[in-house]
Design an enzyme around this catalytic site. Structure first.
Site, mmCIF file in Angstrom:
data_model
loop_
_atom_site.group_PDB
_atom_site.id
_atom_site.type_symbol
_atom_site.label_atom_id
_atom_site.label_comp_id
_atom_site.label_asym_id
_atom_site.label_seq_id
_atom_site.Cartn_x
_atom_site.Cartn_y
_atom_site.Cartn_z
ATOM 1 N N ILE A 1 9.694 112.032 -7.245
ATOM 2 C CA ILE A 1 11.117 112.066 -6.872
ATOM 3 C C ILE A 1 11.554 113.510 -6.595
ATOM 4 C CG2 ILE A 1 13.445 111.355 -7.549
ATOM 5 C CD1 ILE A 1 12.014 109.405 -9.592
ATOM 6 N N SER B 1 17.387 106.848 -16.751
ATOM 7 C CA SER B 1 16.736 105.622 -16.297
ATOM 8 C C SER B 1 17.545 104.398 -16.703
ATOM 9 C CB SER B 1 15.353 105.563 -16.940
ATOM 10 O OG SER B 1 14.807 104.283 -16.793
ATOM 11 N N TYR C 1 9.169 106.857 -24.717
ATOM 12 C CA TYR C 1 9.629 107.350 -23.403
ATOM 13 C C TYR C 1 11.095 106.976 -23.190
ATOM 14 C CZ TYR C 1 10.628 107.481 -18.439
ATOM 15 O OH TYR C 1 11.248 107.711 -17.232
ATOM 16 N N LYS D 1 14.932 109.314 -22.859
ATOM 17 C CA LYS D 1 16.013 109.270 -21.865
ATOM 18 C C LYS D 1 17.367 109.109 -22.572
ATOM 19 C CE LYS D 1 13.423 110.039 -18.445
ATOM 20 N NZ LYS D 1 13.421 111.418 -17.934
ATOM 21 N N ASN E 1 3.713 101.413 -11.886
ATOM 22 C CA ASN E 1 4.794 100.737 -11.175
ATOM 23 C C ASN E 1 4.243 99.716 -10.186
ATOM 24 O OD1 ASN E 1 6.668 102.254 -12.565
ATOM 25 N ND2 ASN E 1 6.814 103.817 -10.982
ATOM 26 N N ARG F 1 14.037 93.209 -10.330
ATOM 27 C CA ARG F 1 14.363 94.634 -10.460
ATOM 28 C C ARG F 1 15.094 95.092 -9.208
ATOM 29 N NH1 ARG F 1 12.924 93.236 -14.686
ATOM 30 N NH2 ARG F 1 11.258 94.002 -16.015
ATOM 31 N N ASP G 1 8.616 93.172 -21.293
ATOM 32 C CA ASP G 1 9.274 93.096 -19.980
ATOM 33 C C ASP G 1 10.609 92.368 -20.109
ATOM 34 O OD1 ASP G 1 7.477 94.466 -18.435
ATOM 35 O OD2 ASP G 1 6.428 92.685 -17.688
HETATM 36 N N1 LIG Z 1 9.410 107.088 -11.148
HETATM 37 C C1 LIG Z 1 10.162 106.250 -11.865
HETATM 38 O O1 LIG Z 1 9.961 105.041 -11.833
HETATM 39 C C2 LIG Z 1 11.286 106.784 -12.742
HETATM 40 C C3 LIG Z 1 12.300 105.913 -13.175
HETATM 41 C C4 LIG Z 1 13.335 106.412 -13.961
HETATM 42 C C5 LIG Z 1 13.335 107.761 -14.330
HETATM 43 N N2 LIG Z 1 12.339 108.580 -13.903
HETATM 44 C C6 LIG Z 1 12.352 109.987 -14.314
HETATM 45 O O2 LIG Z 1 12.441 110.790 -13.153
HETATM 46 C C7 LIG Z 1 11.760 112.015 -13.353
HETATM 47 C C8 LIG Z 1 10.774 112.237 -12.233
HETATM 48 O O3 LIG Z 1 9.897 111.138 -12.173
HETATM 49 P P1 LIG Z 1 8.708 111.076 -11.124
HETATM 50 O O4 LIG Z 1 8.420 109.645 -10.895
HETATM 51 O O5 LIG Z 1 8.989 111.951 -9.981
HETATM 52 O O6 LIG Z 1 7.542 111.680 -12.032
HETATM 53 P P2 LIG Z 1 6.340 112.652 -11.634
HETATM 54 O O7 LIG Z 1 5.380 112.620 -12.767
HETATM 55 O O8 LIG Z 1 5.844 112.355 -10.269
HETATM 56 O O9 LIG Z 1 7.070 114.072 -11.599
HETATM 57 C C9 LIG Z 1 7.312 114.839 -12.754
HETATM 58 C C10 LIG Z 1 6.816 116.233 -12.478
HETATM 59 O O10 LIG Z 1 7.071 117.047 -13.621
HETATM 60 C C11 LIG Z 1 5.951 117.860 -13.872
HETATM 61 N N3 LIG Z 1 5.968 118.198 -15.313
HETATM 62 C C12 LIG Z 1 5.804 117.361 -16.367
HETATM 63 N N4 LIG Z 1 5.868 118.048 -17.527
HETATM 64 C C13 LIG Z 1 6.101 119.352 -17.196
HETATM 65 C C14 LIG Z 1 6.262 120.546 -17.946
HETATM 66 N N5 LIG Z 1 6.174 120.564 -19.270
HETATM 67 N N6 LIG Z 1 6.498 121.697 -17.285
HETATM 68 C C15 LIG Z 1 6.571 121.715 -15.914
HETATM 69 N N7 LIG Z 1 6.413 120.625 -15.165
HETATM 70 C C16 LIG Z 1 6.182 119.448 -15.788
HETATM 71 C C17 LIG Z 1 4.753 117.035 -13.429
HETATM 72 O O11 LIG Z 1 3.630 117.828 -13.114
HETATM 73 C C18 LIG Z 1 5.311 116.306 -12.214
HETATM 74 O O12 LIG Z 1 5.088 117.045 -11.022
HETATM 75 C C19 LIG Z 1 11.149 111.932 -14.744
HETATM 76 O O13 LIG Z 1 12.014 112.557 -15.659
HETATM 77 C C20 LIG Z 1 11.078 110.451 -15.001
HETATM 78 O O14 LIG Z 1 11.112 110.159 -16.371
HETATM 79 C C21 LIG Z 1 11.326 108.128 -13.099
#
Ligand SMILES: NC(=O)c1ccc[n+]([C@@H]2O[C@H](COP(=O)([O-])OP(=O)(O)OC[C@H]3O[C@@H](n4cnc5c(N)ncnc54)[C@H](O)[C@@H]3O)[C@@H](O)[C@H]2O)c1
Length: 338
Positions: free
Chosen positions: A12, A125, A150, A154, A200, A232, A299
């Site tokens: 994202i 989330s 996890y 959040k 996912n 969803r 779920d």
């Molecule tokens: N993808 C989903 O389904 C979803 C849904 C709800 C919330 N989120 C939240 O959105 C955010 C982004 O999700 P995403 O799907 O892009 O995940 P992602 O894992 O693709 O991206 C997270 C990034 O953070 C980096 N990272 C993790 N720990 C780190 C640290 N200690 N220092 C520096 N960098 C670090 C990772 O290398 C990665 O590039 C997260 O907080 C996730 O919890 C994601």
């Protein structure tokens, strides 16, 4: 205007960096590449014509976070994506999740609290709602006890930000509660890159479609939904990225009503697992190999967003259909496997 995007090489985050750069923001990314790769910078550059600044920092290293803010005093906004996100792993390794998702948040907020003015966007989330009693889910729906460490990070993250905003003049924050992000940039230069078995549905579908996985398991077809499979709200990642830009603009422009706000980010439309599979089959022209298996513990039946608040306050609305988002995911999957 300089904006820090933590986790900006992730799924994202990278799409949000593209939208920020398209709007003229100067972006600096912090990422430790624990779940991404520096190659993503090339994709962002190919799309926007501009390479964002990048610092490979592990946000768990407090002194490095402090040092970063000393060197980048002109950062005006922070969008905080960096986190660990595998629900199952969080059950096995709760402390890893509390350290990475909560510790890093605290370090960032400490730095922002030192500034006279700052804007902070947090990746939350829809898991905070658990199985909500009524659909669609509004932001006023109660936050339910988290099902996993996890999910708990959040909920706790939101509370930490709210408490900090209460006592920190100049700190303004928005938590965006994402529903189910999916898809890839239409250019296929960036997209989702799950390490190992995808958590996912959509990357599991596209990996099965491309032959990387043999079969998709659909967990349960006896839920009280139109076809018995879980519902969803699938939000296209480019729409989601744009929500971050408008949320940041709201804070930078002083348009926020309180110094901590929460918005749902979804399409407002629920889709069943079988509808998502049908969408894949339609855009790919392929039959998907799937089988119905027992329900999976934990779920929930259904979750889709009431997006009225984001529509009215942020002036944001999802633009893309499930089929369009699915096509982008399929194009991306084929590109990275070719
Ligand atoms: N993808 C989903 O389904 C979803 C849904 C709800 C919330 N989120 C939240 O959105 C955010 C982004 O999700 P995403 O799907 O892009 O995940 P992602 O894992 O693709 O991206 C997270 C990034 O953070 C980096 N990272 C993790 N720990 C780190 C640290 N200690 N220092 C520096 N960098 C670090 C990772 O290398 C990665 O590039 C997260 O907080 C996730 O919890 C994601």
């Amino acid at each position: 205007m300089k904006v820090l995007v933590t986790g900006g090489l992730g799924f994202i985050g990278s799409h949000t960096v593209v939208e920020l750069q398209n709007e003229g923001y100067e972006v600096v990314i912090i990422d430790d590449c624990s779940n991404s790769s520096e190659k993503v910078l090339d994709g962002i550059t190919a799309i926007t014509g501009k390479r964002p600044l990048f610092e490979k920092i592990d946000l768990k290293e407090k002194s490095k976070v402090e040092d970063f803010f000393k060197r980048h005093t002109d950062v005006q906004g922070v969008i905080h994506f960096a986190a660990s996100k595998a629900v199952g792993e969080s059950v096995e390794k709760p402390l890893l999740y509390y350290e990475n998702n909560i510790g890093t948040l605290v370090y960032l907020l400490k730095e922002l609290s030192r500034k006279s003015k700052s804007s902070f966007i947090f990746s939350s989330s829809c898991t905070v709602y658990g199985q909500a009693d009524t659909m669609p889910i509004t932001e006023n729906a109660p936050v339910k006890a988290a099902e996993s460490p996890y999910g708990n990070t959040k909920q706790m993250g939101e509370e930490i930000i709210r408490d900090t905003c209460k006592v920190t003049e100049g700190l303004n924050a928005i938590a965006l509660r994402y529903f189910n992000p999916m898809g890839a940039h239409p250019s296929s230069e960036i997209g989702e890159l799950p390490i190992g078995v995808p958590q996912n549905l959509v990357p599991f579908i596209t990996q099965t479609g491309v032959g990387l996985r043999e079969q998709l398991s659909v967990f349960g077809d006896d839920y009280p939904t139109s076809d018995g499979t879980c519902v969803r709200d699938y939000i296209y990642v480019v729409d989601l990225a744009k929500a971050h830009v408008v949320a940041l603009q709201r804070l930078l422009g002083g348009k926020n009503k309180t110094n901590y706000e929460v918005f749902n980010v979804g399409t407002g439309k629920g889709s069943t697992v079988l509808e998502v599979i049908k969408s894949f089959e339609k855009v790919s022209g392929k039959k998907l190999n799937y089988k119905i298996v027992d329900r999976r513990p934990g779920d929930i039946t259904s979750a889709y967003a009431d997006t009225t608040l984001a529509n009215e306050e942020l002036g944001w609305k999802a633009q893309f259909t499930l089929d369009e988002a699915m096509k982008s995911a399929w194009d991306w999957e084929q590109k990275i496997r070719s």
